[in-house]
Design an enzyme around this catalytic site. Sequence first.
Site, PDB file in Angstrom:
ATOM      1  N   GLY A 148      -5.629 -94.454 -37.479  1.00 47.89           N
ATOM      2  CA  GLY A 148      -5.499 -93.624 -38.680  1.00 47.89           C
ATOM      3  C   GLY A 148      -4.378 -94.124 -39.553  1.00 47.89           C
ATOM      4  O   GLY A 148      -4.524 -95.071 -40.318  1.00 47.89           O
ATOM      5  N   LYS A 181     -14.427 -86.648 -42.679  1.00 46.14           N
ATOM      6  CA  LYS A 181     -14.036 -85.485 -41.870  1.00 46.14           C
ATOM      7  C   LYS A 181     -14.408 -84.180 -42.539  1.00 46.14           C
ATOM      8  O   LYS A 181     -14.271 -84.038 -43.757  1.00 46.14           O
ATOM      9  CB  LYS A 181     -12.517 -85.493 -41.662  1.00 46.14           C
ATOM     10  CG  LYS A 181     -12.000 -86.616 -40.774  1.00 46.14           C
ATOM     11  CD  LYS A 181     -10.487 -86.489 -40.626  1.00 46.14           C
ATOM     12  CE  LYS A 181      -9.861 -87.731 -40.024  1.00 46.14           C
ATOM     13  NZ  LYS A 181     -10.185 -87.927 -38.615  1.00 46.14           N
TER      14      LYS A 181
END
Lengths: 291, 173
Positions: free
Chosen positions: A234, A80
Amino acid sequence: MSENRAELNRNLAQMLKGGVIMDVTTPEQAKIAEDAGACAVMALERIPADIRAAGGVSRMSDPAMIRGIQEAVSIPVMAKCRIGHIAEARVLQAIEIDYIDESEVLSPADDLYHIDKNAFDVPFVCGARDLGEALRRIGEGASMIRTKGEPGTGDVVQAVRHMRKMQSEIRRIQFLRPDELFEAAKQLAAPLALVEYVHANGKLPVVNFAAGGVATPADAALMMELGAEGVFVGSGIFKSGDPAKRAAAIVKAVTNWQDAKLIAELSANLGEAMVGINADEIQTIMEERGK
Amino acid sequence: MFRSAGAETFEIRQLADLKRPMDALVLPGGESTVQGKLLRELGLFAPLRAKILAGLPVFATCAGLILLAERLVDDPTVWFGVLPVTVRRNAYGRQLGSFACRGPIGPDDNVPQAFIRAPGIEDVGPEVEILSTYNGRPTGVRYKNLTAFAWHPELTTDLRVARRFLDGLRAAD
């Protein structure tokens, strides 16, 4: 980025379809995810639930930590960067990450502009809450979309809301008259060419996964029922009692999401699920970041 | 791809799906670790391997090639192990190494070929026919009932490779 490269990047997402992408923070977790059947891993320093707990500013992970994970597994590795952080994205491209997630889970670096992803060779995935947001990101060069959901909560309600909204907007666009598409593009604040694509094909021009709050095999199956082409998990795995078992169960639930009998078996004796936070009770609303 | 080329297709997701009659098996792209693991755990592996050994025609791409290979470089894993080739996973590196090119396949010229984190064929057995190459290295092979490509015919709109395979099935009938 050449047209050729854009096509190759969209094609990699095609190969992930029907799969589960898992957040991992160490090479050991990456190995567990790969062995459980993850089609890719997302390397990050802290999973969303811990980012939420820690507060403060959340940034791109240490490249050394990402490299460790790249070396541990043979499946694609994603990482990310902050919304609008062009330099973080360039760093991730320099270490040959397979996919960059320009993610609302990290603190945004730019509260107005997203990264011009067309300027990169490496593919990007971006979050979206509705069709307009998805098409804006694709216009900027994203080659994969995921719903935003509300990360780090274990509460699937936002992912469901976003997926339902996106799919119903797609169906609405499909049945418009061609001369109504100009107004639709204006309302969606999205590029006309992409609205025309949705009208003609009844789907996004890129693969669309669900993310943000998936914690159980049944959650994953629900997202597939609602039109997701795969699932990101996640915090749901490594915040649970038995990560290896839960990870494998979610992979199988996505593959056979229509088989309730199998999902019943998969859901049995999984140990403790992640401690959920009700999405209405949280302070930091990640889905609001970047529109 | 095969549907566009005029064939009827269905997905194999569980054991019950194998009861349906089939003329050929497609092993598509994806992650070979994921596919192999799911085939094993959903009980599909042994029955599929038996069908392949019994002569069921197979069309495999990318991950499918890895599943068929007898040997993998730097990896002791063997899945079906029925195709006498040695395959290196991710031979062209990570996604930045993915590329597209065009080349001849048998009588067809200029066929578009997408290599996505593709495997490389390092070594082939004596009876293996080479169908396509890139920089002099084999990227597509045929051996008995098995046809396998390191690249993805299914990602383009060019149906020639699919049509040749279907023509081969009809000719064998």
